[in-house]
Design a protein around this motif. Structure first.
Motif, PDB file in Angstrom:
ATOM      1  N   GLN A   1      99.730  48.657 156.943  1.00 37.58           N
ATOM      2  CA  GLN A   1      99.239  48.075 158.187  1.00 37.58           C
ATOM      3  C   GLN A   1      98.260  49.013 158.883  1.00 37.58           C
ATOM      4  O   GLN A   1      97.251  48.580 159.439  1.00 37.58           O
ATOM      5  CB  GLN A   1     100.413  47.762 159.127  1.00 37.58           C
ATOM      6  CG  GLN A   1     101.267  46.583 158.697  1.00 37.58           C
ATOM      7  CD  GLN A   1     102.273  46.964 157.610  1.00 37.58           C
ATOM      8  OE1 GLN A   1     102.366  48.131 157.239  1.00 37.58           O
ATOM      9  NE2 GLN A   1     103.014  45.981 157.104  1.00 37.58           N
TER      10      GLN A   1
ATOM     11  N   ARG B   1      94.925  48.845 157.089  1.00 37.85           N
ATOM     12  CA  ARG B   1      94.199  47.616 157.400  1.00 37.85           C
ATOM     13  C   ARG B   1      93.606  47.684 158.811  1.00 37.85           C
ATOM     14  O   ARG B   1      92.485  47.232 159.045  1.00 37.85           O
ATOM     15  CB  ARG B   1      95.131  46.403 157.275  1.00 37.85           C
ATOM     16  CG  ARG B   1      95.625  46.162 155.860  1.00 37.85           C
ATOM     17  CD  ARG B   1      96.477  44.906 155.802  1.00 37.85           C
ATOM     18  NE  ARG B   1      95.661  43.703 155.915  1.00 37.85           N
ATOM     19  CZ  ARG B   1      96.173  42.477 155.931  1.00 37.85           C
ATOM     20  NH1 ARG B   1      97.478  42.299 155.868  1.00 37.85           N
ATOM     21  NH2 ARG B   1      95.390  41.418 156.025  1.00 37.85           N
TER      22      ARG B   1
ATOM     23  N   GLU C   1      89.815  36.287 154.741  1.00 41.03           N
ATOM     24  CA  GLU C   1      91.278  36.233 154.845  1.00 41.03           C
ATOM     25  C   GLU C   1      91.765  34.792 154.942  1.00 41.03           C
ATOM     26  O   GLU C   1      92.799  34.431 154.345  1.00 41.03           O
ATOM     27  CB  GLU C   1      91.731  37.036 156.068  1.00 41.03           C
ATOM     28  CG  GLU C   1      93.216  37.318 156.130  1.00 41.03           C
ATOM     29  CD  GLU C   1      93.673  38.361 155.127  1.00 41.03           C
ATOM     30  OE1 GLU C   1      94.890  38.403 154.838  1.00 41.03           O
ATOM     31  OE2 GLU C   1      92.809  39.120 154.630  1.00 41.03           O
TER      32      GLU C   1
ATOM     33  N   ASN D   1      94.345  33.573 152.037  1.00 44.88           N
ATOM     34  CA  ASN D   1      95.754  33.466 152.436  1.00 44.88           C
ATOM     35  C   ASN D   1      96.036  32.050 152.949  1.00 44.88           C
ATOM     36  O   ASN D   1      95.625  31.689 154.054  1.00 44.88           O
ATOM     37  CB  ASN D   1      96.075  34.494 153.528  1.00 44.88           C
ATOM     38  CG  ASN D   1      97.570  34.624 153.779  1.00 44.88           C
ATOM     39  OD1 ASN D   1      98.352  33.789 153.340  1.00 44.88           O
ATOM     40  ND2 ASN D   1      97.964  35.673 154.496  1.00 44.88           N
TER      41      ASN D   1
ATOM     42  N   ASN E   1     105.548  36.952 151.098  1.00 44.38           N
ATOM     43  CA  ASN E   1     104.399  37.863 151.089  1.00 44.38           C
ATOM     44  C   ASN E   1     103.221  37.279 151.870  1.00 44.38           C
ATOM     45  O   ASN E   1     102.583  37.968 152.666  1.00 44.38           O
ATOM     46  CB  ASN E   1     103.982  38.158 149.652  1.00 44.38           C
ATOM     47  CG  ASN E   1     104.982  39.041 148.926  1.00 44.38           C
ATOM     48  OD1 ASN E   1     105.776  39.732 149.564  1.00 44.38           O
ATOM     49  ND2 ASN E   1     104.965  39.003 147.605  1.00 44.38           N
ATOM     50  N   ARG E   2     102.932  35.988 151.643  1.00 37.66           N
ATOM     51  CA  ARG E   2     101.810  35.374 152.343  1.00 37.66           C
ATOM     52  C   ARG E   2     102.094  35.268 153.846  1.00 37.66           C
ATOM     53  O   ARG E   2     101.215  35.479 154.680  1.00 37.66           O
ATOM     54  CB  ARG E   2     101.537  33.974 151.783  1.00 37.66           C
ATOM     55  CG  ARG E   2     101.098  33.912 150.327  1.00 37.66           C
ATOM     56  CD  ARG E   2      99.726  34.522 150.108  1.00 37.66           C
ATOM     57  NE  ARG E   2      99.773  35.978 149.877  1.00 37.66           N
ATOM     58  CZ  ARG E   2      98.709  36.741 149.753  1.00 37.66           C
ATOM     59  NH1 ARG E   2      97.504  36.197 149.858  1.00 37.66           N
ATOM     60  NH2 ARG E   2      98.827  38.024 149.543  1.00 37.66           N
TER      61      ARG E   2
ATOM     62  N   ASN F   1     104.106  37.270 155.643  1.00 38.08           N
ATOM     63  CA  ASN F   1     104.036  38.609 156.236  1.00 38.08           C
ATOM     64  C   ASN F   1     102.592  39.100 156.352  1.00 38.08           C
ATOM     65  O   ASN F   1     102.221  39.738 157.344  1.00 38.08           O
ATOM     66  CB  ASN F   1     104.866  39.596 155.412  1.00 38.08           C
ATOM     67  CG  ASN F   1     106.349  39.325 155.509  1.00 38.08           C
ATOM     68  OD1 ASN F   1     106.831  38.805 156.518  1.00 38.08           O
ATOM     69  ND2 ASN F   1     107.093  39.678 154.467  1.00 38.08           N
ATOM     70  N   ASP F   2     101.765  38.801 155.336  1.00 36.35           N
ATOM     71  CA  ASP F   2     100.352  39.206 155.387  1.00 36.35           C
ATOM     72  C   ASP F   2      99.638  38.532 156.550  1.00 36.35           C
ATOM     73  O   ASP F   2      98.846  39.162 157.259  1.00 36.35           O
ATOM     74  CB  ASP F   2      99.655  38.858 154.070  1.00 36.35           C
ATOM     75  CG  ASP F   2     100.063  39.790 152.942  1.00 36.35           C
ATOM     76  OD1 ASP F   2     100.635  40.853 153.238  1.00 36.35           O
ATOM     77  OD2 ASP F   2      99.810  39.452 151.762  1.00 36.35           O
TER      78      ASP F   2
ATOM     79  N   ASP G   1     100.887  40.057 159.870  1.00 33.83           N
ATOM     80  CA  ASP G   1     100.343  41.398 160.090  1.00 33.83           C
ATOM     81  C   ASP G   1      98.853  41.345 160.422  1.00 33.83           C
ATOM     82  O   ASP G   1      98.370  42.099 161.264  1.00 33.83           O
ATOM     83  CB  ASP G   1     100.557  42.268 158.848  1.00 33.83           C
ATOM     84  CG  ASP G   1     102.027  42.582 158.619  1.00 33.83           C
ATOM     85  OD1 ASP G   1     102.816  42.431 159.573  1.00 33.83           O
ATOM     86  OD2 ASP G   1     102.382  42.964 157.483  1.00 33.83           O
TER      87      ASP G   1
END
Length: 463
Positions: free
Chosen positions: A12, A15, A34, A38, A292-293, A295-296, A299
């Protein structure tokens, strides 16, 4: 076995660092990328971004749609480029096909200033190893000679000396032109150093003829290709990252990039909530993709908001320190300010402030400025030596500490008013500065003279 302590950046943090370095156009591209990559991230059409208030300084996170009329984001008017002009003139000439192909390849190697920095042998080798075209040096030289006859004259030269000579050859044949060619061919170094007496003595010319020849050379263009437009891809268009407006003594700050309100896709939110409620489903193989998607996306939204808040806070600190400048637009009202001053005011690390101000610009009612424009060294009024943003000493008033821009402006005034036939040396400028009440060293004079682009006394001399 050994024990050691190390610092590591989390994903994080990495990024956030990357997003903070982006300029406004780069950030918009990153958001689009993004959104495309995503599926859990989407634009919330119903939720506008909120506004925040700072003490004595009003600012908002985004511009209203109605504010677009105050900003012109239309692409610049790009005319014919140097490449297009040369290719057009090439198409109007009659020549063998091999010579034409070689000329096109040479034109592609000419830089934006009109210079051919590469040797012909290297270009010939590239044509042989690249497209497989066998060309000898005489053919390449013939093609280059044709290009050097194109307008603007001077294109295709390998250096400044050759560029000036090519332009002189295209002027009417006069005594002054011949003298100028003689100077370029035989006394070019003396010409660059403005040693007119040496030129007159070496070439056995009168001072009047030398002056006329040098005046003719000065009319030439040292960068013949620079007057042409660059291609759209190479045009340097500055899009400010922040806006500062001043109205009735109130300073408003806002981000300039048009960032949409992002949210997490409802199907992903519901799926994650369901999986969290059911431990068996959560442990099922294949559900890692959803987590995962999700959380991405979460974040990214948080980091993006943090990035915007950081820019606003940094700009707010700059405005608070340089408030007098923003209210008066007087460059001499800029106070000495460094990155550590912003760091102390915002609580951010020095590296964060550095990234937040590098390659970032702010749009003000009187122009667009890089954020680094508001940072400056300080010159102590007592002691007189250049310092790097040192604090005022005991008993030193606010007016005793001057910014480097004030010193630069005074140096420019002195140079502008000097006798150009007897320009002042750095030591004499120092003496004049002391007479005006500025106690600075000769090294400081030389430093700020160079920074403002003022040449040394010898090169400022006029006949």
């Amino acid at each position: 076995m050994e024990q050691k302590t190390v610092m590591r950046l989390s994903m994080q943090q990495l990024r956030f660092t990357k997003l903070l370095e982006y300029t406004a156009p780069e950030l918009e591209e990153a958001i689009d990328r993004e959104l495309e990559e995503n599926p859990a991230l989407e634009i919330d059409e119903d939720q506008p971004m909120g506004e925040e208030e700072a003490p004595r300084i009003r600012f908002s996170q985004t511009r209203n749609q109605g504010d677009d009329q105050n900003y012109d984001f239309s692409p610049p008017d790009v005319g014919e480029s140097l490449l297009e002009a040369l290719l057009r003139q090439l198409s109007e000439r009659t020549m063998p096909d091999l010579t034409r192909t070689t000329a096109r390849y040479i034109i592609g190697n000419i830089d934006t200033n009109g210079y051919l920095r590469r040797p012909l042998a290297g270009i010939v080798n590239d044509m042989a190893f690249g497209p497989g075209i066998d060309v000898d040096i005489p053919t390449a030289q013939k093609a280059l000679d044709i290009i050097r006859d194109f307008e603007p004259y001077g294109v295709g030269a390998s250096d400044l000396r050759e560029c000036l000579r090519l332009q002189l050859l295209h002027k009417p044949k006069t005594q002054t032109r011949e003298d100028a060619l003689n100077i370029i061919d035989n006394q070019f170094e003396a010409f660059t150093m403005k040693h007119s007496p040496k030129i007159a003595s070496a070439l056995k010319l009168s001072p009047e003829r030398v002056k006329e020849a040098i005046d003719l050379i000065r009319t030439l263009n040292p960068k013949p290709g620079a007057s042409f437009a660059s291609s759209m891809d190479n045009s340097n268009v500055i899009v400010p990252d922040l806006n500062v407006s001043v109205e009735d003594g109130e300073i408003s700050i806002s981000t300039n990039n048009r960032i949409p309100e992002l949210t997490i896709d409802r199907t992903f939110s519901e799926a994650v909530a369901e999986l969290n409620a059911n431990a068996k489903k959560r442990a099922k193989k294949g559900n890692e993709f959803i987590f995962n998607r999700y959380n991405d996306a979460r974040d990214f939204i948080r980091i993006l908001k943090q990035r915007q808040e950081t820019l606003i806070n940094v700009m707010t600190a700059i405005v608070e320190i340089q408030k007098d400048y923003f209210l008066t637009q007087d460059i001499y009202r800029l106070k000495p300010m460094m990155i550590k001053d912003i760091s102390a005011k915002t609580g951010y690390d020095l590296s964060v402030v550095s990234r937040a101000t590098t390659n970032k610009h702010v749009n003000t009612p009187w122009g667009i400025f890089p954020l680094r424009f508001f940072f400056s060294d300080s010159i102590g009024g007592s002691g007189g030596k250049a310092s790097q943003g040192e604090e005022k000493g005991e008993g030193e008033s606010e007016t005793d500490v001057l910014t480097n821009r004030k010193i630069e402006a005074e140096i420019k005034k002195i140079v502008d008013s000097e006798d150009k036939r007897r320009p002042l040396s750095d030591e004499k400028i120092k003496t004049e500065m002391e007479r005006r009440g500025y106690d600075v060293s000769r090294r400081t004079i030389a430093k700020y003279r160079d920074r403002t682009g003022i040449p040394v006394a010898r090169l400022r001399k006029e006949l």
